[in-house]
Write an enzyme that holds these catalytic residues in place. Sequence first.
Site, short mmCIF file in Angstrom:
data_model
loop_
_atom_site.label_atom_id
_atom_site.label_comp_id
_atom_site.label_asym_id
_atom_site.label_seq_id
_atom_site.Cartn_x
_atom_site.Cartn_y
_atom_site.Cartn_z
N TRP A 99 37.02 48.03 34.35
CA TRP A 99 38.10 47.33 33.63
C TRP A 99 37.64 46.74 32.32
O TRP A 99 38.40 46.72 31.34
CB TRP A 99 38.75 46.28 34.54
CG TRP A 99 39.49 46.92 35.68
CD1 TRP A 99 39.22 46.81 37.01
CD2 TRP A 99 40.61 47.83 35.59
NE1 TRP A 99 40.09 47.58 37.74
CE2 TRP A 99 40.95 48.21 36.90
CE3 TRP A 99 41.34 48.37 34.53
CZ2 TRP A 99 42.00 49.10 37.18
CZ3 TRP A 99 42.39 49.25 34.80
CH2 TRP A 99 42.70 49.60 36.12
N ASP A 170 39.67 38.24 31.38
CA ASP A 170 40.53 38.93 32.35
C ASP A 170 40.17 38.40 33.74
O ASP A 170 39.11 38.73 34.28
CB ASP A 170 40.28 40.44 32.24
CG ASP A 170 41.05 41.24 33.29
OD1 ASP A 170 41.78 40.65 34.09
OD2 ASP A 170 40.88 42.49 33.29
N LYS A 194 47.51 40.45 42.88
CA LYS A 194 46.41 40.11 43.81
C LYS A 194 46.61 38.68 44.31
O LYS A 194 47.33 38.47 45.27
CB LYS A 194 45.08 40.32 43.11
CG LYS A 194 44.91 41.78 42.62
CD LYS A 194 43.71 41.94 41.76
CE LYS A 194 43.80 43.10 40.81
NZ LYS A 194 43.87 44.41 41.44
N1 PMP Z 1 41.70 44.11 35.16
C1 PMP Z 1 41.25 43.99 36.42
C2 PMP Z 1 40.09 43.09 36.69
C3 PMP Z 1 41.88 44.68 37.45
O1 PMP Z 1 41.44 44.55 38.72
C4 PMP Z 1 42.98 45.52 37.15
C5 PMP Z 1 43.69 46.33 38.20
N2 PMP Z 1 43.89 45.80 39.35
C6 PMP Z 1 43.41 45.60 35.83
C7 PMP Z 1 42.73 44.89 34.86
C8 PMP Z 1 44.59 46.44 35.47
O2 PMP Z 1 45.72 45.81 35.94
P1 PMP Z 1 47.19 46.43 35.84
O3 PMP Z 1 47.25 47.56 36.80
O4 PMP Z 1 48.05 45.27 36.23
O5 PMP Z 1 47.41 46.85 34.43
#
Ligand code: PMP
Length: 358
Positions: A99, A170, A194
């Site tokens: 990520w 994030d 989450k």
């Molecule tokens: N950042 C982290 C730390 C994640 O775990 C995730 C996905 N679960 C994301 C970003 C991307 O999130 P989204 O699917 O809501 O765009």
Amino acid sequence: MYNFAPGPAMLPDVVRQQIHDEWLNWSNLGFSITEVSHRNQLFEHIIDENIALLKTILSIPDEYEILFLPGGAQTQFALIPMNLLGQSQQADYLVYGHWSQAAYQEASRYGDIKQINILSDSVPYSLNIGHLADSIRPHSVYLHYCSNETIESICLPDLAASLDLPIVVDMSSDILSKPIDVSRFKLIYASTQKNLGVSGLCVVIVHRDLLDQAMPLTPSILNYKKQAAAKSLLNTINTFACYVLNLVLKWTQAQGDLAHIAQHNHEKAALLYSYLDQQDFYQNQVAADYRSLMNVTFSAPNQELNQLFVKEAEKHGLYALKGHKVFGGMRASIYNAMPIAGIKCLVDFMRQFAKQHG
Ligand code: PMP
């Protein structure tokens, strides 16, 4: 049945029950929350309450705006540079997993972005964070990092105290899992699927200092300043996700403060890691100092056994333990809503499986 899904993740039982109970008659209206206008006072009250609850639970100072924006965290991968790089183009990104890498790649489309790779080359994975100040460029507008890499199950220790520039973080997979000092960050964001409920929103906690530096082309609907002025209601917000967020925040508050929640999360994760450390059938590849308390990865000796493990676990009521496709193996996501009983069942099953196949 215990649900170890990484996100969308399990909800607390009481929250699911309340959604069920209120579905046909929310707030005595005779219909569900999803059929109420986002301009209705009853709904606006949910937004106000969510802001107040987040402020209380996270001790957010008054200089911050709390936004509920469309899309999840990945939308923010683009919106952060768009909203923050209007005056200067430079930002630095720590990269140590899927990520943080994705956030860096997206941001690179909007400015002069430096990638600072902090992941060790060898297993067990650790993070090189000793001399970060030397790698960060003095004119960068902000430093971005991810506090918990959900896929690799690596957790970055809190760096904000030791670094002297605006930090953007994030926290999608560890927000509300432990106390944080919000004042040390300029922007915190987390998608809601989450520890904050269901998918469909991203909570953005942003210091007002940063609201005047958007690129001119930033779409209005995605502009932090405009959304702050409209209390995140510039367009039709995801009302259901706001409602579930409200229930989850109330549930979180009822569990005790974040120090208490952190202690519980430590106990849960310790059950799994101490079992992993005392046997040699399963492997965990993360050095002890960087192990995530929210996601725990492990693998059996070969691919066939990994697949069998996931299948057999489901038969025992242990759901969604398959690791992410880019990392393989197994992953147990154990966010706030996972009770300790779920971890005990998982460890029992792991023991039994290792005995049969070891
Ligand atoms: N950042 C982290 C730390 C994640 O775990 C995730 C996905 N679960 C994301 C970003 C991307 O999130 P989204 O699917 O809501 O765009």
